[in-house]
Structure formats: structure tokens, C-alpha cells
Design a protein around this motif. Structure first.
Motif, PDB file in Angstrom:
ATOM      1  N   TRP A  14      13.672   4.583  -1.971  1.00 59.26           N
ATOM      2  CA  TRP A  14      14.989   5.342  -1.988  1.00 59.26           C
ATOM      3  C   TRP A  14      15.018   6.066  -3.547  1.00 59.26           C
ATOM      4  N   PHE A  15      13.924   6.310  -4.131  1.00 59.57           N
ATOM      5  CA  PHE A  15      13.492   6.672  -5.324  1.00 59.57           C
ATOM      6  C   PHE A  15      12.225   7.477  -5.332  1.00 59.57           C
ATOM      7  N   ASP A  16      11.926   8.599  -6.319  1.00 57.43           N
ATOM      8  CA  ASP A  16      10.607   9.012  -6.347  1.00 57.43           C
ATOM      9  C   ASP A  16       9.690   8.108  -7.349  1.00 57.43           C
ATOM     10  N   PRO A  17       8.781   7.517  -6.610  1.00 56.01           N
ATOM     11  CA  PRO A  17       8.034   6.509  -7.303  1.00 56.01           C
ATOM     12  C   PRO A  17       6.889   7.125  -8.427  1.00 56.01           C
ATOM     13  N   THR A  18       7.015   8.520  -8.562  1.00 58.30           N
ATOM     14  CA  THR A  18       5.847   9.226  -9.226  1.00 58.30           C
ATOM     15  C   THR A  18       6.772   9.590 -10.644  1.00 58.30           C
ATOM     16  N   LYS A  19       7.972   9.684 -10.636  1.00 53.89           N
ATOM     17  CA  LYS A  19       8.757   9.917 -11.981  1.00 53.89           C
ATOM     18  C   LYS A  19       8.599   9.217 -12.929  1.00 53.89           C
ATOM     19  N   ASP A  20       8.651   7.606 -12.841  1.00 53.64           N
ATOM     20  CA  ASP A  20       8.684   6.693 -13.632  1.00 53.64           C
ATOM     21  C   ASP A  20       8.192   5.479 -12.871  1.00 53.64           C
ATOM     22  N   PHE A  21       8.071   4.194 -14.004  1.00 55.38           N
ATOM     23  CA  PHE A  21       7.539   2.990 -13.309  1.00 55.38           C
ATOM     24  C   PHE A  21       8.578   2.267 -12.663  1.00 55.38           C
ATOM     25  N   HIS A  22       8.056   1.784 -11.418  1.00 55.32           N
ATOM     26  CA  HIS A  22       9.223   0.905 -10.846  1.00 55.32           C
ATOM     27  C   HIS A  22       8.396  -0.622 -10.620  1.00 55.32           C
ATOM     28  N   THR A  23       9.037  -1.680 -10.428  1.00 60.35           N
ATOM     29  CA  THR A  23       8.478  -2.770 -10.270  1.00 60.35           C
ATOM     30  C   THR A  23       8.456  -3.502  -8.808  1.00 60.35           C
ATOM     31  N   TYR A  24       7.338  -3.731  -8.309  1.00 58.19           N
ATOM     32  CA  TYR A  24       6.817  -4.238  -7.057  1.00 58.19           C
ATOM     33  C   TYR A  24       6.564  -5.676  -7.269  1.00 58.19           C
ATOM     34  N   SER A  25       7.206  -6.476  -6.507  1.00 58.01           N
ATOM     35  CA  SER A  25       7.009  -7.878  -6.576  1.00 58.01           C
ATOM     36  C   SER A  25       6.700  -8.515  -5.239  1.00 58.01           C
ATOM     37  N   ILE A  26       5.788  -9.730  -5.277  1.00 61.33           N
ATOM     38  CA  ILE A  26       5.227 -10.739  -4.229  1.00 61.33           C
ATOM     39  C   ILE A  26       5.750 -12.002  -4.622  1.00 61.33           C
ATOM     40  N   LEU A  27       6.797 -12.532  -3.864  1.00 62.16           N
ATOM     41  CA  LEU A  27       7.002 -14.035  -3.890  1.00 62.16           C
ATOM     42  C   LEU A  27       6.443 -14.769  -2.767  1.00 62.16           C
ATOM     43  N   GLU A  75       0.934  -1.211   0.088  1.00 58.48           N
ATOM     44  CA  GLU A  75      -0.118   0.060   0.012  1.00 58.48           C
ATOM     45  C   GLU A  75       0.909   1.345  -0.039  1.00 58.48           C
ATOM     46  N   PHE A  76       0.589   2.159  -1.008  1.00 57.20           N
ATOM     47  CA  PHE A  76       1.438   3.287  -1.035  1.00 57.20           C
ATOM     48  C   PHE A  76       0.598   4.641  -0.637  1.00 57.20           C
ATOM     49  N   LEU A  77       1.230   5.078   0.605  1.00 53.03           N
ATOM     50  CA  LEU A  77       0.269   6.323   1.297  1.00 53.03           C
ATOM     51  C   LEU A  77       0.776   7.387   0.713  1.00 53.03           C
ATOM     52  N   GLY A  78      -0.047   8.209   0.067  1.00 52.76           N
ATOM     53  CA  GLY A  78       0.209   9.592  -0.497  1.00 52.76           C
ATOM     54  C   GLY A  78       0.542  10.582   0.396  1.00 52.76           C
ATOM     55  N   ASN A  79       1.324  11.675  -0.021  1.00 50.86           N
ATOM     56  CA  ASN A  79       1.802  12.940   0.757  1.00 50.86           C
ATOM     57  C   ASN A  79       1.567  14.165   0.002  1.00 50.86           C
ATOM     58  N   LEU A  80       2.210  15.074   0.985  1.00 46.36           N
ATOM     59  CA  LEU A  80       2.285  16.238   0.326  1.00 46.36           C
ATOM     60  C   LEU A  80       3.515  16.435  -0.917  1.00 46.36           C
ATOM     61  N   SER A  81       3.149  17.334  -1.636  1.00 44.13           N
ATOM     62  CA  SER A  81       4.305  17.568  -2.895  1.00 44.13           C
ATOM     63  C   SER A  81       5.547  17.680  -2.171  1.00 44.13           C
ATOM     64  N   GLY A  82       6.474  16.796  -2.983  1.00 52.63           N
ATOM     65  CA  GLY A  82       7.837  17.024  -2.191  1.00 52.63           C
ATOM     66  C   GLY A  82       8.231  16.304  -1.284  1.00 52.63           C
ATOM     67  N   GLU A  83       7.425  15.449  -0.743  1.00 50.77           N
ATOM     68  CA  GLU A  83       7.480  14.475   0.365  1.00 50.77           C
ATOM     69  C   GLU A  83       7.402  13.334   0.075  1.00 50.77           C
ATOM     70  N   PRO A  84       7.952  12.243   0.533  1.00 48.23           N
ATOM     71  CA  PRO A  84       8.049  10.934  -0.098  1.00 48.23           C
ATOM     72  C   PRO A  84       6.749   9.948   0.393  1.00 48.23           C
ATOM     73  N   TYR A  85       6.711   9.126  -0.666  1.00 47.08           N
ATOM     74  CA  TYR A  85       5.487   8.305   0.015  1.00 47.08           C
ATOM     75  C   TYR A  85       6.065   7.416   1.126  1.00 47.08           C
ATOM     76  N   THR A  86       5.042   7.002   1.645  1.00 49.89           N
ATOM     77  CA  THR A  86       5.063   5.834   2.561  1.00 49.89           C
ATOM     78  C   THR A  86       4.565   4.140   1.895  1.00 49.89           C
ATOM     79  N   LEU A  87       5.483   3.481   1.923  1.00 54.51           N
ATOM     80  CA  LEU A  87       5.012   2.235   1.436  1.00 54.51           C
ATOM     81  C   LEU A  87       4.933   1.284   2.701  1.00 54.51           C
TER      82      LEU A  87
END
Length: 288
Positions: free
Chosen positions: A142-155, A111-123
Motif C-alpha cells: 500500500w506504499f511505494d517501497p522504493t521511495k524510502d525505507f520500510h520495516t519488514y519483520s518475521i515473528l 521476496e520482492f518481485l520487481g516490475n516495470l516502472s510505475g507498477e507496484p512490486y509483488t511481495l
């Protein structure tokens, strides 16, 4: 643990080669049209580019979500996600597995919890067994998850559950059923993704409300990949996900992610669990 040559401490060469003990499955896209369906949203969930991408939107009238057509017992589940940019306070974007029903269900959460502009998401991550969660671990990415796609996986296999971000393991939950510790093992789960309003708790415990002047809020999903004994065929290669565990290098990455990015671990919450009263899985060995 420090990794040179990268602003976030990880080189691309390392990312490609060292996470899980057995080889990782290559990314292989599945067409959303064939294997997923929009589950709700009053038109706010849309398949784009002939099923290559899904856009989930949230406005004041409704959020939206989609789900897999198949259910699975064990597998590896990958999704590339680009989160809501700008002021996303109050919004929650999710990617998770869940069995049917709300009583005694099993569930594995990103779950990605949004935040104010310029502040990081909480995963926010959680593991539900037999309807009981309360196994939260939270991270600042450790990156901005809104700038590009990133891969999230559950094994999820008979040995362990591993949460992975861009091939970096961030959390492990071992199967210790033999010790009486609940573990999801016999209920098929469906894959879900949603975007919804949780301003009552998502941002700073509900102190920051959703700014509806910024709506609609949009998140994008692409390249879903499922490797399982049922349903969709393996992701690219026939890697033995059934026996995947963290090797020595994977454990070093796990320690690095938890040391640099973890902001909450339920096992260390002394207000919830005074000394001597921690959950059983936290007592005998350090839970990652």
C-alpha cells in the motif's frame, strides 16, 4: 476495514500502538559488521557507513547477498529495506530465514518481485516445512517501497509465525503440529538477504525480462534487529516475543491487509487444489 486520515488507510497513531497482543519491541540497530557477513557477490555486496547499512547490487555478472553469523531457533527478526527503484523487472530482493541444507530444510520468506516502472512490486511470502513450500501468499503493498525505507519483520515462536510490514501483520501461520501439520520448530535458521536475477519467472511469469541497460540495480538494508534466545540481544526492550500472538486489533489489521492487498492465497487456488484436496491447514480453519 477503513482507516481515515492516511492515503493508505492507516494513521501513524494506530501504527504505533495496536498490532500484536503483547508489546512490540522497540527498534534497536545492530551493527552489520558485528553480526552479519557478505556471503557472495564478487564485490556487489558492500557495507556502508562503518557497518550501519548494506548495499546489495545486481549487474549482468552477479547478484549479491549477506547472512547472519548466528543461527536461531525462534525470535523476532526486523529489517529496514529500500527496494530497487524504477524498472526493476526480473529482479528479486529477499529477506528470509533458512535452516541448513536444501533437503528437508525449513524456510520463512519475504521476496520482492520487481516490475516495470510505475507498477507496484509483488511481495511474495512462503513457509517451508521439511523441504516443502507451496504455501505462497502474495500482496501488493500500500506504499511505494522504493521511495524510502520500510520495516519488514518475521515473528517466529512456538505458537505462530507472523509476517509484518511496518507493524501491520499481513500473514499468520499457526503451530498445529498436534494435528499433524508441519511447523518449523526444531531446526535453527540463519537470516539471509539477497538481490538476484530471476527474469525467467519473477515478472509476469517471466514475460518481462531484465533490462540490463538499467544496471546496476541497488537495494539498501539498515537497522537489523534480532530478538532471540541465542546470539544478538533483544531489540531495545525485553518484550516477550516467545508468547506474542495477534490480539483483536492485530486481527483487524490482518483482515484489512489481506482484503486490500492480497492478490494470491494458495489455500484458494482451485487449479492447484480442487475442492476436497486442499492442504490440511486450509481445510479446518481459514488460514490467514
Amino acid at each position: 476495514m477503513h482507516f481515515p486520515c492516511s492515503p493508505f488507510g492507516v494513521t501513524m497513531t494506530m501504527l504505533l500502538g495496536l498490532v500484536l497482543a503483547s508489546s512490540l519491541m522497540a527498534a534497536s540497530a545492530i551493527n552489520f559488521n558485528q553480526d552479519f557477513e557478505i556471503a557472495w557477490g564478487n564485490g556487489n555486496g558492500k557495507m556502508l557507513n562503518n557497518g550501519e547499512m548494506i548495499q546489495l547490487s545486481l549487474d549482468k555478472s552477479s547478484g549479491s547477498g549477506f547472512q547472519s553469523k548466528n543461527e536461531y531457533i525462534y525470535g523476532r527478526f526486523d529489517m529496514q529495506i529500500k527496494l530497487v527503484p524504477g524498472n526493476s523487472a526480473g529482479t528479486v530482493t529477499t529477506f528470509y530465514l533458512k535452516s541448513q541444507g536444501d533437503i528437508n530444510h525449513d524456510e520463512l520468506d519475504f521476496e520482492f518481485l520487481g516490475n516495470l516502472s510505475g507498477e507496484p512490486y509483488t511481495l511474495h511470502t512462503n513457509v517451508f516445512c521439511q523441504g516443502i513450500g507451496l504455501r505462497e501468499q502474495e500482496f501488493k503493498l500500500w506504499f511505494d517501497p522504493t521511495k524510502d525505507f520500510h520495516t519488514y519483520s518475521i515473528l517466529w515462536n512456538p505458537l505462530n509465525i507472523i509476517f509484518v510490514v511496518d507493524n501491520i501483520p499481513i500473514r499468520e501461520f499457526k503451530n498445529r503440529l498436534s494435528e499433524g501439520i508441519p511447523y518449523p520448530h526444531n531446526k535453527p535458521m540463519r537470516l539471509y538477504s539477497t538481490l538476484w536475477d530471476a527474469e525467467g519467472w519473477a515478472t509476469r511469469g517471466g514475460l518481462v525480462k531484465t533490462d540490463w541497460t538499467k544496471a546496476p540495480f541497488n537495494a539498501f538494508y539498515r537497522n537489523p534487529c534480532v530478538a532471540s534466545s541465542r546470539g544478538v540481544p533483544p531489540c531495545g526492550s525485553k518484550s516477550p516475543w516467545q508468547s506474542q500472538q495477534l490480539g483483536p486489533r492485530g486481527r483487524r489489521y490482518l483482515r484489512w491487509a489481506q482484503k486490500t492487498s492480497m492478490i494470491y492465497n494458495y489455500c484458494d487456488d482451485r487449479k492447484r487444489y480442487p475442492i476436497g484436496h486442499r492442504p490440511r491447514e486450509c481445510r479446518r480453519l481459514k488460514l490467514h
